[in-house]
Scaffold this motif. Structure first.
Motif, PDB file in Angstrom:
ATOM      1  N   ASP A  88      54.556  34.119  44.494  1.00 36.46           N
ATOM      2  CA  ASP A  88      53.762  35.325  44.738  1.00 36.46           C
ATOM      3  C   ASP A  88      52.444  35.036  45.458  1.00 36.46           C
ATOM      4  OD1 ASP A  88      52.469  34.080  42.609  1.00 36.46           O
ATOM      5  OD2 ASP A  88      53.254  35.491  41.133  1.00 36.46           O
ATOM      6  N   ASP A  89      52.282  33.828  46.000  1.00 36.12           N
ATOM      7  CA  ASP A  89      51.074  33.469  46.741  1.00 36.12           C
ATOM      8  C   ASP A  89      51.421  33.249  48.212  1.00 36.12           C
ATOM      9  OD1 ASP A  89      49.622  33.575  44.377  1.00 36.12           O
ATOM     10  OD2 ASP A  89      49.890  31.446  43.958  1.00 36.12           O
ATOM     11  N   GLU A  90      50.508  32.643  48.963  1.00 32.01           N
ATOM     12  CA  GLU A  90      50.792  32.331  50.358  1.00 32.01           C
ATOM     13  C   GLU A  90      49.848  31.248  50.870  1.00 32.01           C
ATOM     14  OE1 GLU A  90      49.962  35.550  53.115  1.00 32.01           O
ATOM     15  OE2 GLU A  90      48.345  36.299  51.833  1.00 32.01           O
ATOM     16  N   PHE A  91      50.292  30.543  51.911  1.00 36.64           N
ATOM     17  CA  PHE A  91      49.434  29.594  52.604  1.00 36.64           C
ATOM     18  C   PHE A  91      48.632  30.343  53.661  1.00 36.64           C
ATOM     19  CE2 PHE A  91      52.749  26.809  50.962  1.00 36.64           C
ATOM     20  CZ  PHE A  91      52.002  25.742  50.482  1.00 36.64           C
ATOM     21  N   LEU A  92      47.462  29.821  53.975  1.00 36.62           N
ATOM     22  CA  LEU A  92      46.605  30.432  54.975  1.00 36.62           C
ATOM     23  C   LEU A  92      46.811  29.776  56.337  1.00 36.62           C
ATOM     24  CD1 LEU A  92      43.298  30.915  52.951  1.00 36.62           C
ATOM     25  CD2 LEU A  92      45.136  32.556  53.366  1.00 36.62           C
ATOM     26  N   GLU A  93      46.363  30.457  57.361  1.00 40.03           N
ATOM     27  CA  GLU A  93      46.494  29.953  58.715  1.00 40.03           C
ATOM     28  C   GLU A  93      45.803  28.589  58.846  1.00 40.03           C
ATOM     29  OE1 GLU A  93      45.804  31.610  63.290  1.00 40.03           O
ATOM     30  OE2 GLU A  93      44.830  32.594  61.589  1.00 40.03           O
ATOM     31  N   ARG A 117      42.623  36.719  45.705  1.00 34.47           N
ATOM     32  CA  ARG A 117      42.502  38.150  45.958  1.00 34.47           C
ATOM     33  C   ARG A 117      43.242  38.948  44.885  1.00 34.47           C
ATOM     34  NH1 ARG A 117      38.893  39.149  50.270  1.00 34.47           N
ATOM     35  NH2 ARG A 117      38.727  37.113  51.277  1.00 34.47           N
ATOM     36  N   VAL A 118      42.728  40.159  44.619  1.00 35.70           N
ATOM     37  CA  VAL A 118      43.463  41.118  43.802  1.00 35.70           C
ATOM     38  C   VAL A 118      44.523  41.721  44.713  1.00 35.70           C
ATOM     39  CG1 VAL A 118      43.338  43.225  42.436  1.00 35.70           C
ATOM     40  CG2 VAL A 118      41.426  41.602  42.411  1.00 35.70           C
ATOM     41  N   GLU A 119      45.778  41.587  44.349  1.00 32.37           N
ATOM     42  CA  GLU A 119      46.852  41.962  45.265  1.00 32.37           C
ATOM     43  C   GLU A 119      46.795  43.439  45.663  1.00 32.37           C
ATOM     44  OE1 GLU A 119      51.488  40.823  45.534  1.00 32.37           O
ATOM     45  OE2 GLU A 119      50.974  42.153  43.871  1.00 32.37           O
ATOM     46  N   GLU A 123      40.579  42.844  47.174  1.00 31.71           N
ATOM     47  CA  GLU A 123      39.242  42.403  46.779  1.00 31.71           C
ATOM     48  C   GLU A 123      39.281  40.970  46.251  1.00 31.71           C
ATOM     49  OE1 GLU A 123      36.884  45.776  44.699  1.00 31.71           O
ATOM     50  OE2 GLU A 123      39.005  46.243  44.356  1.00 31.71           O
ATOM     51  N   HIS A 124      38.094  40.345  46.234  1.00 33.08           N
ATOM     52  CA  HIS A 124      37.984  38.976  45.727  1.00 33.08           C
ATOM     53  C   HIS A 124      38.381  38.922  44.252  1.00 33.08           C
ATOM     54  CE1 HIS A 124      36.390  34.977  44.939  1.00 33.08           C
ATOM     55  NE2 HIS A 124      35.765  35.474  43.898  1.00 33.08           N
ATOM     56  N   SER A 125      39.113  37.879  43.889  1.00 28.55           N
ATOM     57  CA  SER A 125      39.457  37.598  42.502  1.00 28.55           C
ATOM     58  C   SER A 125      38.770  36.304  42.078  1.00 28.55           C
ATOM     59  CB  SER A 125      40.972  37.450  42.344  1.00 28.55           C
ATOM     60  OG  SER A 125      41.312  36.861  41.095  1.00 28.55           O
ATOM     61  N   VAL A 126      38.547  36.159  40.785  1.00 31.94           N
ATOM     62  CA  VAL A 126      37.885  34.956  40.269  1.00 31.94           C
ATOM     63  C   VAL A 126      38.878  33.830  39.965  1.00 31.94           C
ATOM     64  CG1 VAL A 126      35.989  36.294  39.275  1.00 31.94           C
ATOM     65  CG2 VAL A 126      38.002  35.756  37.852  1.00 31.94           C
ATOM     66  N   ARG A 127      40.151  34.037  40.263  1.00 30.62           N
ATOM     67  CA  ARG A 127      41.186  33.083  39.847  1.00 30.62           C
ATOM     68  C   ARG A 127      40.957  31.662  40.351  1.00 30.62           C
ATOM     69  NH1 ARG A 127      47.354  34.172  40.339  1.00 30.62           N
ATOM     70  NH2 ARG A 127      47.286  32.153  39.262  1.00 30.62           N
ATOM     71  N   ALA A 128      40.377  31.522  41.533  1.00 29.06           N
ATOM     72  CA  ALA A 128      40.203  30.178  42.100  1.00 29.06           C
ATOM     73  C   ALA A 128      38.773  29.663  41.956  1.00 29.06           C
ATOM     74  CB  ALA A 128      40.599  30.181  43.572  1.00 29.06           C
ATOM     75  N   LEU A 209      47.840  39.468  40.128  1.00 25.99           N
ATOM     76  CA  LEU A 209      48.868  40.500  40.080  1.00 25.99           C
ATOM     77  C   LEU A 209      48.577  41.500  38.964  1.00 25.99           C
ATOM     78  CD1 LEU A 209      52.029  38.234  40.482  1.00 25.99           C
ATOM     79  CD2 LEU A 209      50.547  39.189  42.256  1.00 25.99           C
ATOM     80  N   THR A 210      48.904  42.752  39.214  1.00 21.97           N
ATOM     81  CA  THR A 210      48.696  43.777  38.179  1.00 21.97           C
ATOM     82  C   THR A 210      49.947  43.987  37.335  1.00 21.97           C
ATOM     83  OG1 THR A 210      49.336  45.518  39.736  1.00 21.97           O
ATOM     84  CG2 THR A 210      46.991  44.973  39.586  1.00 21.97           C
ATOM     85  N   ASP A 211      51.049  43.326  37.718  1.00 21.24           N
ATOM     86  CA  ASP A 211      52.300  43.484  36.961  1.00 21.24           C
ATOM     87  C   ASP A 211      52.764  42.161  36.358  1.00 21.24           C
ATOM     88  OD1 ASP A 211      52.896  42.257  39.324  1.00 21.24           O
ATOM     89  OD2 ASP A 211      54.607  43.518  39.837  1.00 21.24           O
ATOM     90  N   SER A 212      51.819  41.220  36.180  1.00 19.34           N
ATOM     91  CA  SER A 212      52.183  39.920  35.627  1.00 19.34           C
ATOM     92  C   SER A 212      52.319  40.000  34.108  1.00 19.34           C
ATOM     93  CB  SER A 212      51.122  38.882  36.001  1.00 19.34           C
ATOM     94  OG  SER A 212      51.384  37.660  35.349  1.00 19.34           O
ATOM     95  N   LEU A 213      53.461  39.525  33.607  1.00 20.24           N
ATOM     96  CA  LEU A 213      53.689  39.539  32.160  1.00 20.24           C
ATOM     97  C   LEU A 213      53.061  38.322  31.480  1.00 20.24           C
ATOM     98  CD1 LEU A 213      57.442  40.657  32.090  1.00 20.24           C
ATOM     99  CD2 LEU A 213      55.417  42.081  31.721  1.00 20.24           C
ATOM    100  N   THR A 214      52.932  37.216  32.203  1.00 22.86           N
ATOM    101  CA  THR A 214      52.432  35.988  31.591  1.00 22.86           C
ATOM    102  C   THR A 214      50.924  36.031  31.340  1.00 22.86           C
ATOM    103  OG1 THR A 214      52.199  34.982  33.781  1.00 22.86           O
ATOM    104  CG2 THR A 214      54.252  34.574  32.592  1.00 22.86           C
ATOM    105  N   SER A 215      50.229  37.018  31.933  1.00 22.93           N
ATOM    106  CA  SER A 215      48.788  37.109  31.716  1.00 22.93           C
ATOM    107  C   SER A 215      48.447  37.735  30.362  1.00 22.93           C
ATOM    108  CB  SER A 215      48.134  37.932  32.840  1.00 22.93           C
ATOM    109  OG  SER A 215      48.667  39.247  32.856  1.00 22.93           O
TER     110      SER A 215
END
Length: 304
Positions: A88-93, A117-119, A123-128, A209-215
């Motif tokens: 559910d992520d991606e690499f950047l250019e 990012r918040v998917e 917006e910016h997310s604090v995850r990283a 993700l807003t639909d993540s069950l593991t969170s």
């Protein structure tokens, strides 16, 4: 072949498409392995397979989690260097250009910065933030203390490059647990690394993700995370590496699930090499930071 990208997948075909598009599949020195963890929706996955014929698709024998999927990927990895990405992520250019530059410096593990990012909103997310902070601190002061702190606390597999021969040498694999299956792999492998290299380049985007069950924290997940943390502490002690891994936070959290869960957590804790620092439980500033972080995470998950 220079790189192998290992991607565990479970019912995330649309997001998997986003990730695969972000990978330069035309590179001749690139192997991409997707290990499906017995997704119920095989029809959508079949469509992805048709769209990306150069990608190797494997499967776990039963639904076992991301750790088992990554371990299967490692068995088939032929690249000199291994990258792990979540479906559910991606690499950047330019990410792989930065990888090409980094491997000129011989190291066992390479650490890179990540964007979060918040998917739903972008917006910016604090995850990283925490992991980026560890790298930036080490880059500003590349001493032994900051190197040790980076190794002990950078416990995610993404935005990181591993030398394949190094992983084969340590034989440290991912835990096959429902949660925290990557903690032991990242920390203990880092402890075995003779040389690490940190790069001030953003190569990866992780999504909230807003639909993540593991969170969602449950009693079972809490106890699983505690057991993994205890396993890490035991191995660190065996290696003679000083650490501050504590059971106190887990015990405090377990109280919200009732006395039975608390007693299970206490039993795991006292039988482990985790520290039982009760002063941490009554440390007000520590709990303020914890609640602030939790509130921020909840706000990001609930954004529409």
């Amino acid at each position: 072949m220079s790189y192998t990208v290992i991607i565990p997948h479970y019912n995330e075909s649309k997001r998997l498409n986003r990730l695969l598009v972000s990978i330069p599949l035309c590179k001749e020195d690139l192997q991409v392995i997707v290990v499906d963890d017995c997704s119920p929706n095989q029809t959508s996955l079949a469509q992805i397979k048709q769209l990306f014929p150069t990608v190797t698709f494997l499967s776990t024998p039963t639904n076992q989690g991301a750790g088992a999927a990554r371990n299967i990927g490692l068995q088939h990895a032929i690249g000199e260097f291994v990258l792990f990405a979540d479906a559910d992520d991606e690499f950047l250019e330019h990410a792989f250009e930065y990888f090409d530059e980094a491997i000129m410096h011989d190291a066992d593990i390479y650490y890179f910065l990540a964007d979060a990012r918040v998917e739903n909103t972008g917006e910016h997310s604090v995850r990283a933030d925490v992991f980026n902070g560890l790298i930036e601190k080490y880059l500003n002061e590349p001493n032994k203390g900051n190197a040790l702190y980076l190794k002990l606390e950078h416990c995610v597999p993404w935005a990181k490059l591993y030398k394949n021969a190094f992983i084969k040498q340590t034989q440290v694999l991912f835990d096959e647990t429902p949660v925290s299956n990557d903690i032991y792999f990242n920390i203990i492998n880092a402890m075995h690394a003779d040389k690490i290299y940190a790069v001030d380049k953003v190569v990866y985007r992780v999504y909230r993700l807003t639909d993540s069950l593991t969170s969602t924290l449950t009693a079972e997940r809490l106890l699983c995370r505690l057991q993994v943390s205890a396993k890490v502490a035991t191995e660190l002690n065996r290696l003679g590496i000083p650490h501050s891994r504590s059971a106190s936070g887990f015990l405090a959290q377990s109280l919200s699930f009732g006395p039975v869960v608390f007693l299970k957590a206490l039993l795991i804790s006292v039988r482990s090499d985790l520290h039982l620092n009760l002063l941490r439980v009554v440390n007000v500033s520590r709990w303020l930071r914890y609640f602030k972080r939790n509130n921020t995470t909840s706000a990001e998950i609930n954004r529409k």
